[in-house]
Enzyme design. Structure first.
Site, PDB file in Angstrom:
ATOM      1  N   VAL A 195       0.913  -1.148   0.000  1.00 24.52           N
ATOM      2  CA  VAL A 195       0.000   0.000   0.000  1.00 24.52           C
ATOM      3  C   VAL A 195       0.952   1.197   0.000  1.00 24.52           C
ATOM      4  O   VAL A 195       1.534   1.530   1.022  1.00 24.52           O
ATOM      5  CB  VAL A 195      -0.936  -0.003   1.219  1.00 24.52           C
ATOM      6  CG1 VAL A 195      -1.754   1.279   1.268  1.00 24.52           C
ATOM      7  CG2 VAL A 195      -1.871  -1.221   1.172  1.00 24.52           C
ATOM      8  N   PRO A 196       1.154   1.809  -1.162  1.00 21.75           N
ATOM      9  CA  PRO A 196       2.304   2.689  -1.391  1.00 21.75           C
ATOM     10  C   PRO A 196       2.219   4.081  -0.766  1.00 21.75           C
ATOM     11  O   PRO A 196       2.160   5.103  -1.459  1.00 21.75           O
ATOM     12  CB  PRO A 196       2.370   2.761  -2.915  1.00 21.75           C
ATOM     13  CG  PRO A 196       0.955   2.614  -3.347  1.00 21.75           C
ATOM     14  CD  PRO A 196       0.341   1.638  -2.373  1.00 21.75           C
ATOM     15  N   CYS A 197       2.277   4.120   0.554  1.00 21.96           N
ATOM     16  CA  CYS A 197       2.248   5.406   1.241  1.00 21.96           C
ATOM     17  C   CYS A 197       3.514   6.216   0.963  1.00 21.96           C
ATOM     18  O   CYS A 197       3.518   7.439   1.125  1.00 21.96           O
ATOM     19  CB  CYS A 197       2.028   5.214   2.733  1.00 21.96           C
ATOM     20  SG  CYS A 197       3.192   4.102   3.522  1.00 21.96           S
ATOM     21  N   HIS A 198       4.566   5.555   0.490  1.00 15.02           N
ATOM     22  CA  HIS A 198       5.792   6.277   0.143  1.00 15.02           C
ATOM     23  C   HIS A 198       5.582   7.223  -1.042  1.00 15.02           C
ATOM     24  O   HIS A 198       6.364   8.138  -1.244  1.00 15.02           O
ATOM     25  CB  HIS A 198       6.935   5.297  -0.157  1.00 15.02           C
ATOM     26  CG  HIS A 198       6.680   4.398  -1.315  1.00 15.02           C
ATOM     27  ND1 HIS A 198       5.921   3.244  -1.202  1.00 15.02           N
ATOM     28  CD2 HIS A 198       7.071   4.478  -2.614  1.00 15.02           C
ATOM     29  CE1 HIS A 198       5.872   2.652  -2.379  1.00 15.02           C
ATOM     30  NE2 HIS A 198       6.561   3.376  -3.255  1.00 15.02           N
TER      31      HIS A 198
END
Length: 175
Positions: free
Chosen positions: A140-143
């Protein structure tokens, strides 16, 4: 959101040239991706807070499919994940985590972009709090979420890890 149900959470240690990441999954899917080089205590603390009553069991074979896809991503050989995830949060958190998965590989969005996308343009701070609670870094690409001005901001894995992930996805962009 805390889950009181008794369940097994399988985990293993994933190593690459940058260090160690702990990965955990239930029988339903990936539930946790740790910060780089933070050790097992980060996972244990998360279990105590978010999956109390769960039994933590080291079992690399059970989580191998998740680790394989993470390793492929970290080597630049995978852009999308097709593994099941088992995340539990508030309805707002889950809405934000779903929105994060819509940010394309190699691109970024701001907190206010996310707030606008979900129809709550004044909720950028709440969006940031929900992003900070994301238990499955990378998948889950919070970056991919940055400040409105493009600067890097908070990341559970640390800003150096965030920068590495963003450069991996888009080597030509400066952060």
């Amino acid at each position: 959101m805390k889950s009181e149900q008794k369940q097994a959470v399988y985990y293993g240690e994933m190593n690459d040239k940058n260090g160690t990441i702990y990965v955990a999954a239930t029988d339903k899917g990936l539930c946790y991706v740790g910060s780089l080089n933070e050790g097992i205590n980060e996972l244990k603390n998360w279990i105590d807070k978010k999956r109390s009553g769960a039994t933590l069991i080291e079992n690399v074979e059970k989580i191998r499919p998740y680790m394989v896809q993470l390793e492929e991503y970290l080597k630049g050989k995978r852009k999308n994940f097709d593994i099941p995830i088992d995340v539990k949060g508030t309805p707002f958190q889950e809405m934000i985590w779903n929105e994060l998965q819509r940010i394309p590989y190699g691109e970024t969005a701001s907190y206010s972009d996310i707030a606008n996308n979900i129809g709550t343009p004044t909720a950028a701070r709440a969006v940031g709090t929900a992003i900070g609670a994301n238990p499955v870094l990378i998948v889950v690409p919070c970056h991919r979420v940055v400040a409105k001005n493009g600067n890097l901001t908070g990341f559970r894995g640390g800003l150096p890890m965030k920068e590495k992930l963003l450069i991996l996805e888009n080597p030509k962009k400066k952060f």
